[in-house]
Structures are given as C-alpha cells and as structure tokens.
Write an enzyme that holds these catalytic residues in place. Structure first.
Site, PDB file in Angstrom:
ATOM      1  N   CYS A 117       0.810  -1.223   0.000  1.00 34.92           N
ATOM      2  CA  CYS A 117       0.000   0.000   0.000  1.00 34.92           C
ATOM      3  C   CYS A 117       0.843   1.273   0.000  1.00 34.92           C
ATOM      4  O   CYS A 117       0.383   2.319  -0.443  1.00 34.92           O
ATOM      5  CB  CYS A 117      -0.943   0.005   1.201  1.00 34.92           C
ATOM      6  SG  CYS A 117      -2.157  -1.336   1.164  1.00 34.92           S
ATOM      7  N   HIS A 121      -3.798   7.250   0.609  1.00 35.50           N
ATOM      8  CA  HIS A 121      -3.989   5.905   0.074  1.00 35.50           C
ATOM      9  C   HIS A 121      -5.410   5.473   0.373  1.00 35.50           C
ATOM     10  O   HIS A 121      -5.914   5.656   1.487  1.00 35.50           O
ATOM     11  CB  HIS A 121      -2.980   4.953   0.726  1.00 35.50           C
ATOM     12  CG  HIS A 121      -3.362   3.509   0.573  1.00 35.50           C
ATOM     13  ND1 HIS A 121      -3.591   2.932  -0.648  1.00 35.50           N
ATOM     14  CD2 HIS A 121      -3.575   2.531   1.502  1.00 35.50           C
ATOM     15  CE1 HIS A 121      -3.917   1.661  -0.476  1.00 35.50           C
ATOM     16  NE2 HIS A 121      -3.920   1.396   0.812  1.00 35.50           N
ATOM     17  N   ASN A 155      -9.794  -0.687  -2.688  1.00 35.14           N
ATOM     18  CA  ASN A 155      -8.377  -0.494  -2.376  1.00 35.14           C
ATOM     19  C   ASN A 155      -7.551  -1.129  -3.490  1.00 35.14           C
ATOM     20  O   ASN A 155      -7.545  -2.348  -3.656  1.00 35.14           O
ATOM     21  CB  ASN A 155      -8.071  -1.149  -1.028  1.00 35.14           C
ATOM     22  CG  ASN A 155      -6.613  -0.994  -0.597  1.00 35.14           C
ATOM     23  OD1 ASN A 155      -5.749  -0.664  -1.403  1.00 35.14           O
ATOM     24  ND2 ASN A 155      -6.340  -1.253   0.666  1.00 35.14           N
TER      25      ASN A 155
END
Length: 335
Positions: free
Chosen positions: A114, A262, A292
């Site tokens: 991530c 993010h 995501n």
C-alpha cells in the site's frame, strides 16, 4: 541539487464493474455491511486473459507520458510498484520496458504494497534530484482479484480490493519553488504478519513441497488482515507522517490545499480529515468506485483529482500511505 516535479499523470482501470450486490451473491455479505465498514460501493476486476499488472501499467504509463509532453524514448528509468507481479521473477519493470519498446533503460521493482507508490515516488525524486536521470516513469499497478477468497470465509478482505493502475512521470524541474518538496518513509516489521499473504514463499520451501502440500482449504494462500490493529496503527501513522512532511518544509496543516491519502478504507480517510480539520474539498477519495488498489490507489486518485481540476499550479498537495509491512510514507508537493 536539482528539483523534481510530476509532469504527467495517467490511470487505467478495467471495464468490469463489480458491485457490492454482485459480491453478495458469492458470500454472506450485503451492500450495507460493506459500505458501513469500508465506504466501498463497487470496484473493478480484470476479466481473466484481457489484462494483467503489466498491461494495466503500460496503459496508464502511455497516458502519463503523453501528458508530460515527452515520448517513451525520453524515459530514463522505470520504477514499478506492485504486490501482484505477473511472474515471481523477473519483475514487472522489465516487462513494461519490453511491452513499450523502450530503450535499454534501467527498471526497478518496489514491493511495499500500500505504500509502494510513495516509496517509488521517493526513489524517482532522489534519482532526478541527484542529476542521474531527467525523466523517471513511476507505475503502481495491481491485479488483486485473481488471488482473493470469494467465499464468506474471506469476505473481510475480498470485499475491499480492486484492480487498476496509475502512473506518473517525475521530471527535472527548472522551478526553484515548485515540485516535490520532501518525501518520508518508515517501516515497523514487528507487525509484518498482521497484514500479509502468509503462504511460504519459494525462498523458504522447495516448489515440489508446496505442490505436494497444496490444500485448497489452506487459508494461508489468501491474504490475511488483522483489521482492527491495522486501523489503529494507520490513523496514528498517517497523522505522524503527514505532520513530518509539513514540518520539514516549514508548513502547517492549514497550508494543505489537497490531501490524497492511500485509499485503504474511507473511515481512515474521514478520521484523518477530521483530525486535520480539512473540508471535503481538501481531501480526495475515490475508494467508493475502485476499492483499495494498493500501490495503484494514490496515482489513480491523484490523476482523477488533477483531471477534475482539483489540483492546480501553486497548490500544496500532500500524499500519504500506510499498509502491509507495516510501512508508511508521505510526499509534500508544490504543484
């Protein structure tokens, strides 16, 4: 020392839209359950055989290169961030070089999940600032859907992730005031197994052992996440690394024009927004549409924000990420 800037952005997502209602047909879940916990309404999944991490990265890169006003022959170096490479090795960086017909430039792969795009952007920034390269292609691309457990057992993870890619061209800047002001990177391996794919890798077991023991009910072959622990650490580290970036450049939270976090969970972004006293117009979220997308989430979001006119010359843009490792980072940019 030179200064670097982002001169071009691009993104690509598959056409195949998978809604929460679609997932409810595969597992015991609902649109309400997913939205309440994550804020996600839908995500994109690759149709097998039509795309992969490399091909999505190439499509995003081609757009970024065109918008930067350069050609593929002007790219001096490639940095590719992904947790879902097309091969165990080699990495996707060299596959992009091949698919785009580039010169024999160097290619580097980043495995920071991530936080991958922030790490990749920081590396590109250092290469440009040192004078080694003039134009660095940075890609974040992820193909999650092929490795998720779409049963009720895996719903806590599988409803979150989507496929897609984003890219940026990091270029030498002639502007002494604008560009990437600073980047900041951190890790805390103590929590490495709290958000991880725990199946033993080839480095610790021989291939024949893995094949002999391969059990379709073995959950270690699917991603594992301690959601509550990740959330608690994320909100702390997001705040810390954003403030670190601002303080390094002599700035305050009031100076932020746009925060692009993010896209891990809308609830995390909302927590950070409230803590920093930012308005809805000062924080860009698109997790509702894409889920995501790990290393791709920031470049996809940044590209969409730019396309929508939310990023303008002179704006102070802050990027921040937290994820598996644990790793986290930020970038402070004067656009």
């Amino acid at each position: 020392m030179y200064r670097s800037k982002i001169s071009g952005l691009g993104h690509y997502v598959p056409d195949n839209v998978v809604t929460n209602h679609d997932l409810s047909k595969l597992m015991d879940t609902s649109d309400e359950w997913i939205q309440e916990r994550t804020g996600i309404k839908e995500r994109r999944h690759i149709i097998k055989g039509e795309d992969n991490s490399t091909s999505m990265g190439v499509k995003a890169a081609e757009i970024a290169i065109e918008r930067a006003g350069i050609t593929k022959d002007d790219v001096d170096f490639i940095v590719f961030a992904t947790l879902s490479p097309d091969y165990y090795f080699p990495g996707n960086g060299v596959l992009v070089q091949k698919e785009m017909g580039m010169k024999t430039v160097g290619a580097l792969d980043i495995r920071n999940q991530c936080s991958g795009f922030i790490y990749a952007l920081s590396i590109a920034d250092q290469y440009v600032k040192s004078g080694m390269y003039k134009n660095v292609l940075v890609i974040g691309s992820e193909y999650h859907s092929g490795g998720l457990d779409f049963t009720t057992r895996g719903r806590g993870v599988s409803v979150i992730f989507g496929d897609g890619a984003g890219a940026a061209i990091v270029t030498r800047s002639e502007d002494d005031e604008g560009g990437i002001l600073s980047t900041h990177l951190h890790s805390e391996g103590e929590f490495a197994e709290e958000l991880a794919l725990l199946a033993p890798g080839i480095g610790s077991r021989w291939v024949d052992d893995i094949l002999a023991d391969n059990d379709p009910d073995d959950v270690s072959y699917y991603p594992h996440m301690n959601g509550q622990l990740v959330f608690k650490n994320a909100v702390v580290r997001f705040s810390e690394v954003i403030m670190e970036g601002l303080m390094t450049s002599g700035l305050k939270k009031e100076d932020i024009d746009l925060l692009v976090p993010h896209q891990a969970n809308l609830r995390i972004s909302q927590f950070i927004q409230k803590k920093f006293g930012l308005s809805d117009d000062q924080v860009f979220n698109n997790i509702q549409k894409y889920g995501n997308t790990t290393a791709a989430s920031i470049p996809i979001a940044l590209t969409e924000a730019w396309e929508q006119g939310k990023v303008k010359k002179g704006d102070l843009v802050v990027l921040a990420a937290f994820g598996s490792g644990f790793t986290w980072g930020s970038a402070v940019i004067k656009w």
